[in-house]
Design a protein around this motif. Structure first.
Motif, PDB file in Angstrom:
ATOM      1  N   UNK A  52      56.344 -14.344 -88.820  1.00 35.25           N
ATOM      2  CA  UNK A  52      56.799 -15.616 -89.376  1.00 35.25           C
ATOM      3  C   UNK A  52      58.302 -15.753 -89.104  1.00 35.25           C
ATOM      4  N   UNK A  53      58.726 -16.979 -88.860  1.00 36.51           N
ATOM      5  CA  UNK A  53      60.154 -17.213 -88.682  1.00 36.51           C
ATOM      6  C   UNK A  53      60.548 -18.554 -89.286  1.00 36.51           C
ATOM      7  N   UNK A  54      61.702 -18.587 -89.908  1.00 30.65           N
ATOM      8  CA  UNK A  54      62.347 -19.842 -90.271  1.00 30.65           C
ATOM      9  C   UNK A  54      62.852 -20.489 -88.982  1.00 30.65           C
ATOM     10  N   UNK A  83      61.701 -23.230-101.457  1.00 34.63           N
ATOM     11  CA  UNK A  83      61.289 -21.821-101.360  1.00 34.63           C
ATOM     12  C   UNK A  83      59.856 -21.599-101.843  1.00 34.63           C
ATOM     13  N   UNK A  84      59.446 -22.361-102.878  1.00 35.69           N
ATOM     14  CA  UNK A  84      58.098 -22.203-103.405  1.00 35.69           C
ATOM     15  C   UNK A  84      57.060 -22.706-102.404  1.00 35.69           C
ATOM     16  N   UNK A  85      57.358 -23.823-101.717  1.00 34.80           N
ATOM     17  CA  UNK A  85      56.443 -24.331-100.694  1.00 34.80           C
ATOM     18  C   UNK A  85      56.277 -23.310 -99.570  1.00 34.80           C
ATOM     19  N   UNK A  86      57.386 -22.714 -99.181  1.00 35.53           N
ATOM     20  CA  UNK A  86      57.339 -21.743 -98.079  1.00 35.53           C
ATOM     21  C   UNK A  86      56.497 -20.527 -98.440  1.00 35.53           C
ATOM     22  N   UNK A  87      56.735 -19.976 -99.610  1.00 28.79           N
ATOM     23  CA  UNK A  87      56.025 -18.749 -99.962  1.00 28.79           C
ATOM     24  C   UNK A  87      54.542 -19.027-100.208  1.00 28.79           C
ATOM     25  N   UNK A  88      54.211 -20.217-100.698  1.00 23.36           N
ATOM     26  CA  UNK A  88      52.797 -20.568-100.865  1.00 23.36           C
ATOM     27  C   UNK A  88      52.108 -20.681 -99.508  1.00 23.36           C
ATOM     28  N   UNK A  89      52.801 -21.283 -98.531  1.00 23.94           N
ATOM     29  CA  UNK A  89      52.238 -21.379 -97.180  1.00 23.94           C
ATOM     30  C   UNK A  89      52.086 -19.988 -96.562  1.00 23.94           C
ATOM     31  N   UNK A  90      53.094 -19.152 -96.774  1.00 21.34           N
ATOM     32  CA  UNK A  90      53.068 -17.768 -96.269  1.00 21.34           C
ATOM     33  C   UNK A  90      51.849 -17.019 -96.807  1.00 21.34           C
ATOM     34  N   UNK A  95      59.768 -15.385 -99.108  1.00 21.67           N
ATOM     35  CA  UNK A  95      58.941 -14.978 -97.961  1.00 21.67           C
ATOM     36  C   UNK A  95      59.427 -13.652 -97.391  1.00 21.67           C
ATOM     37  N   UNK A  96      60.741 -13.486 -97.304  1.00 21.68           N
ATOM     38  CA  UNK A  96      61.300 -12.229 -96.799  1.00 21.68           C
ATOM     39  C   UNK A  96      60.826 -11.050 -97.631  1.00 21.68           C
ATOM     40  N   UNK A  97      60.772 -11.241 -98.941  1.00 23.69           N
ATOM     41  CA  UNK A  97      60.404 -10.147 -99.837  1.00 23.69           C
ATOM     42  C   UNK A  97      58.895  -9.931 -99.879  1.00 23.69           C
ATOM     43  N   UNK A  98      58.116 -10.994 -99.736  1.00 23.22           N
ATOM     44  CA  UNK A  98      56.652 -10.862 -99.728  1.00 23.22           C
ATOM     45  C   UNK A  98      56.169 -10.177 -98.459  1.00 23.22           C
TER      46      UNK A  98
END
Length: 564
Positions: A266-268, A458-465, A492-495
């Motif tokens: 995954x990448x930003x 950040x919440x949208x990103x981690x949910x997609x991740x 996401x980095x931490x997950x």
């Protein structure tokens, strides 16, 4: 990463060649052999094999210096070559002494057992010996060049083919020494590393770079191009040499070395892949569209003037910057967490999520993006400048994607997915990656100013991740990597099993540290991981460890994940 050889004058040939090769040098540093050696877990037989190969190198080096001395027509150059040749002979003595005194006594290995050179060693030594005979690309073909004038060129060609080896060795020695300083448990190769990393090696590297500069002065531009080709060929052969050293044990590099793992990368996008934030690019396109309308004199009651658009965007930018800093301050706990507090971080980044959504609402309401042409967006994407090494990474992932069982995803706050599609299409990667971001609404290929809001926080990103990983199912092993640069990427980095922070965002580090996140430079972090496996299963990565790895280089990321 430390930049060595700063004694080389600005603009010198040696410095230019090294700067252009520096990102390639990282691939030698991130080889299994160098990582295991640095960690102190390298098996003794593998170390002994390396020493034997280096002896083959050094013997050829001594021969090449002897030939270069014969060809040089300047007394100072001859004297410098003589000194460098003496240093090589001293290093050979050091190798012999080390093998006889240390290996024999401490490890019980027979130093008299002959080890033949491996193909990678032979390729470099053959290349160097061919150079001494004038067999170089751009030269006059096979056979030794015999005229006195051309012999002086041969001296420069020989030194050009030897310099990258010296600089690369000094570069690696520096990294070895830094890691050794932090090894409190005792390192089995400490004596050798201390000898190898001595100041004399750096001095010799600077000396040969100075010599290369001196020999290059009378050469034509075409002849300098020949030397640069020799330099880069030698660097490639050196990297190949380190990459094929047998180690006979599990290694943490490259990350793709376990074919059983399904690697999900995954990448930003903004400021992770790009040099400029995409929101500024999209706003600039809209502003330039308004400028064209002003210039053409089009009578459009709904059109906004260039000055109105510029003022509106400048006001939005100032408001966002000021309020963003205030938001970051408000979400920080008063005291730094003693242990990793993921739950507290999630709650705080919920506040940032609300802020990002409000900021996007202001942009939509302002109408600043209205009237933007899809064609203009696509053209901007085609010319978007990516971070140095980023394009190479994505292209090489695509090349190895099917063979190595990898998936590639980009998660971004960008307002317009068409900009990303165009950017990745221009480098040949669009069909092989999945883009998760927002979309523009269009009427007849002209933006309405509305954004289809899919990923804003950040919440949208981690949910997609999490959703992407869960859809892979439970069959097989999955290993996730996330590459990002900002506070919005933290969850996401931490997950991810491996979270890599690229760049130098102070906000990201400040927020992370307040919630107990540790930031470790990538190479030392890998050395520590290598010490942990020490012959065990190499699959030791896991998410939510509270540890993130930092780098400023896409080349380091590629070397770690993909290898050579």
């Amino acid at each position: 990463m430390a930049m060595l050889g700063m004694a080389v004058e600005e603009g010198s040939a040696a410095k230019r060649f090294w700067i252009r090769s520096r990102k390639e040098a990282v691939f030698a540093q991130y080889t299994p052999f160098v990582v295991c050696l640095t960690a102190g877990t390298l098996e003794t037989e593998a170390f002994r094999n390396y020493i034997a190969q280096d002896v083959h190198f050094l013997k050829t080096y001594a021969q090449a210096y002897e030939m270069a001395e014969e060809c040089a027509d300047d007394d100072d150059a001859k004297a410098a070559i003589t000194d460098l040749r003496k240093a090589v002979l001293e290093r050979l003595k050091m190798h012999n002494s080390f093998v006889q005194d240390s290996v024999m006594q401490e490890w019980g290995i027979d130093p008299t057992k002959e080890i033949v050179p491996i193909p990678a060693t032979v390729k470099y030594t053959d290349f160097l010996l061919a150079t001494t005979l004038g067999k170089v690309e751009g030269g006059k073909g096979p056979g030794k060049i015999v005229t006195p004038f051309e012999e002086t060129k041969i001296a420069a060609y020989i030194v050009g083919a030897m310099t990258p080896c010296m600089r690369l060795c000094a570069f690696l020695a520096k990294e070895l020494q830094v890691c050794l300083q932090h090894d409190a448990n005792g390192h089995p190769y400490k004596k050798w590393i201390e000898n190898y990393s001595s100041e004399s090696l750096e001095v010799a590297a600077v000396q040969i770079e100075d010599l290369l500069d001196k020999l290059s002065v009378p050469l034509t531009g075409e002849e300098l191009e020949v030397i640069e080709k020799l330099y880069h060929q030698a660097m490639k052969l050196e990297i190949d040499f380190f990459s094929v050293q047998p180690i006979g044990q599990p290694a943490v590099v490259p990350l793709t070395n376990d074919p059983a793992n399904h690697l999900v990368i995954f990448s930003d996008f903004d400021l992770t892949c790009t040099v400029v934030d995409s929101s500024a690019i999209l706003a600039e396109i809209a502003i330039l569209t308004a400028a064209k309308t002003d210039h053409s004199g089009t009578d459009n009651l709904n059109a906004r003037s260039f000055s109105e658009m510029r003022n509106s965007w400048d006001s939005l930018s100032r408001q966002y910057t000021g309020e963003y800093e205030q938001c970051i301050e408000s979400l920080l706990p008063k005291e730094e967490a003693k242990t990793f507090d993921y739950e507290g971080l999630c709650k705080s980044l919920g506040l940032l999520s609300d802020f990002e959504k409000q900021a996007n609402s202001r942009v939509i309401e302002s109408g600043v993006l209205k009237g933007t042409s899809l064609d203009d967006i696509k053209r901007a994407g085609e010319h978007l400048i990516l971070q140095d090494g980023c394009t190479d990474f994505f292209q090489n992932v695509v090349k190895k994607k099917e063979k190595l069982n990898m998936d590639l995803h980009v998660l971004s706050y960008c307002w317009c997915a068409d900009l990303l599609r165009s950017a990745f299409s221009s480098v040949g990667c669009l069909n092989y990656l999945n883009i998760h971001t927002n979309e523009f609404n269009y009427q007849e290929s002209i933006s309405t100013g509305e954004i289809v809001r899919k990923m804003e926080s950040p919440m949208d990103k981690v949910e997609a991740f999490k959703s992407i990983l869960s859809n892979l199912g439970s069959n097989g092993k999955h290993l996730s990597v996330y590459i990002g640069d900002s506070v919005g990427d933290l969850l996401c980095l931490l997950e991810a099993d491996v979270g890599i922070v690229i760049g130098s965002s102070t906000s990201l580090r400040r927020v992370g540290k307040q919630f107990g996140v540790s930031f470790i430079p990538l190479f030392p972090g890998l050395v520590n991981k290598q010490r942990q496996i020490n012959g065990k299963d190499s699959c030791i990565w896991k998410g939510l460890s509270g540890v993130l790895y930092t780098t400023s280089s896409w080349s380091e990321i590629e070397a770690f994940i993909l290898g050579t």
